[in-house]
Design a protein around this motif. Sequence first.
Motif, PDB file in Angstrom:
ATOM      1  N   VAL A  50       0.864  -1.173   0.000  1.00 28.19           N
ATOM      2  CA  VAL A  50       0.000   0.000   0.000  1.00 28.19           C
ATOM      3  C   VAL A  50       0.908   1.231   0.000  1.00 28.19           C
ATOM      4  CG1 VAL A  50      -1.838   1.253   1.169  1.00 28.19           C
ATOM      5  CG2 VAL A  50      -1.775  -1.258   1.277  1.00 28.19           C
ATOM      6  N   PHE A  51       0.832   1.994  -1.066  1.00 26.62           N
ATOM      7  CA  PHE A  51       1.609   3.219  -1.197  1.00 26.62           C
ATOM      8  C   PHE A  51       0.675   4.373  -0.870  1.00 26.62           C
ATOM      9  CE2 PHE A  51       3.466   0.009  -3.869  1.00 26.62           C
ATOM     10  CZ  PHE A  51       4.805   0.083  -3.527  1.00 26.62           C
ATOM     11  N   CYS A  55      -2.487  11.309   1.994  1.00 27.12           N
ATOM     12  CA  CYS A  55      -3.621  10.608   2.608  1.00 27.12           C
ATOM     13  C   CYS A  55      -4.438   9.767   1.625  1.00 27.12           C
ATOM     14  CB  CYS A  55      -4.525  11.582   3.355  1.00 27.12           C
ATOM     15  SG  CYS A  55      -3.703  12.407   4.729  1.00 27.12           S
ATOM     16  N   LYS A  56      -3.943   9.538   0.426  1.00 24.99           N
ATOM     17  CA  LYS A  56      -4.603   8.643  -0.517  1.00 24.99           C
ATOM     18  C   LYS A  56      -3.789   7.355  -0.607  1.00 24.99           C
ATOM     19  CE  LYS A  56      -6.852  12.174  -3.224  1.00 24.99           C
ATOM     20  NZ  LYS A  56      -7.042  12.771  -4.539  1.00 24.99           N
ATOM     21  N   ALA A  73       1.450   7.662  -6.486  1.00 24.24           N
ATOM     22  CA  ALA A  73       2.121   7.772  -5.193  1.00 24.24           C
ATOM     23  C   ALA A  73       3.410   8.575  -5.281  1.00 24.24           C
ATOM     24  CB  ALA A  73       2.425   6.383  -4.641  1.00 24.24           C
ATOM     25  N   LEU A  74       3.850   8.892  -6.486  1.00 29.39           N
ATOM     26  CA  LEU A  74       5.163   9.506  -6.691  1.00 29.39           C
ATOM     27  C   LEU A  74       5.082  10.973  -7.097  1.00 29.39           C
ATOM     28  CD1 LEU A  74       6.710   6.502  -8.610  1.00 29.39           C
ATOM     29  CD2 LEU A  74       7.073   7.114  -6.211  1.00 29.39           C
ATOM     30  N   GLN A  80       4.623   6.955   1.599  1.00 27.53           N
ATOM     31  CA  GLN A  80       4.783   5.909   2.603  1.00 27.53           C
ATOM     32  C   GLN A  80       4.467   4.558   1.980  1.00 27.53           C
ATOM     33  OE1 GLN A  80       2.025   7.510   5.503  1.00 27.53           O
ATOM     34  NE2 GLN A  80       3.732   8.128   6.787  1.00 27.53           N
ATOM     35  N   VAL A  81       5.066   3.533   2.570  1.00 27.29           N
ATOM     36  CA  VAL A  81       4.866   2.161   2.097  1.00 27.29           C
ATOM     37  C   VAL A  81       4.501   1.284   3.289  1.00 27.29           C
ATOM     38  CG1 VAL A  81       5.908   0.193   0.907  1.00 27.29           C
ATOM     39  CG2 VAL A  81       6.681   2.515   0.374  1.00 27.29           C
ATOM     40  N   SER A  82       3.500   0.450   3.117  1.00 26.83           N
ATOM     41  CA  SER A  82       3.165  -0.584   4.093  1.00 26.83           C
ATOM     42  C   SER A  82       2.750  -1.827   3.307  1.00 26.83           C
ATOM     43  CB  SER A  82       2.036  -0.128   5.028  1.00 26.83           C
ATOM     44  OG  SER A  82       0.866   0.151   4.302  1.00 26.83           O
ATOM     45  N   VAL A  83       2.595  -2.941   4.011  1.00 25.96           N
ATOM     46  CA  VAL A  83       2.236  -4.201   3.358  1.00 25.96           C
ATOM     47  C   VAL A  83       1.149  -4.879   4.192  1.00 25.96           C
ATOM     48  CG1 VAL A  83       3.078  -6.489   2.667  1.00 25.96           C
ATOM     49  CG2 VAL A  83       4.531  -4.483   2.353  1.00 25.96           C
TER      50      VAL A  83
END
Length: 103
Positions: A50-51, A55-56, A73-74, A80-83
């Motif tokens: 999840v990038f 806040c999107k 995202a760029l 931010q990055v999460s998994v």
Amino acid sequence: MRTLRFIITGQNIEKDPSCDFSGLVPGTRGYLRAEFVFDRNWDGCRKAAVFTNLCKHYPVPIINNTCDIPEEALTWKRFQVSVVGERNRYRIPTNKTEVKQDG
């Protein structure tokens, strides 16, 4: 194509210290990939990165431990990055790590 590598241990994600995260510039498209190294807690899970930018959230399936980083995202100076992983009734999310773009 450039690859940014992340290490996932349990529910913690961190940037791989051996990977160069410098010199990233906002506005990249089709150039950045993410690669993930998972510990045993993630065995058998379907995984998605999840990038997050402004806040999107932009989820992307992780296939063979990699995925493209979506251009949406760029667009800003940081993202931010999460998994998240799922297997049957088992769900394991990570915290977030921030990636800065200098340009």
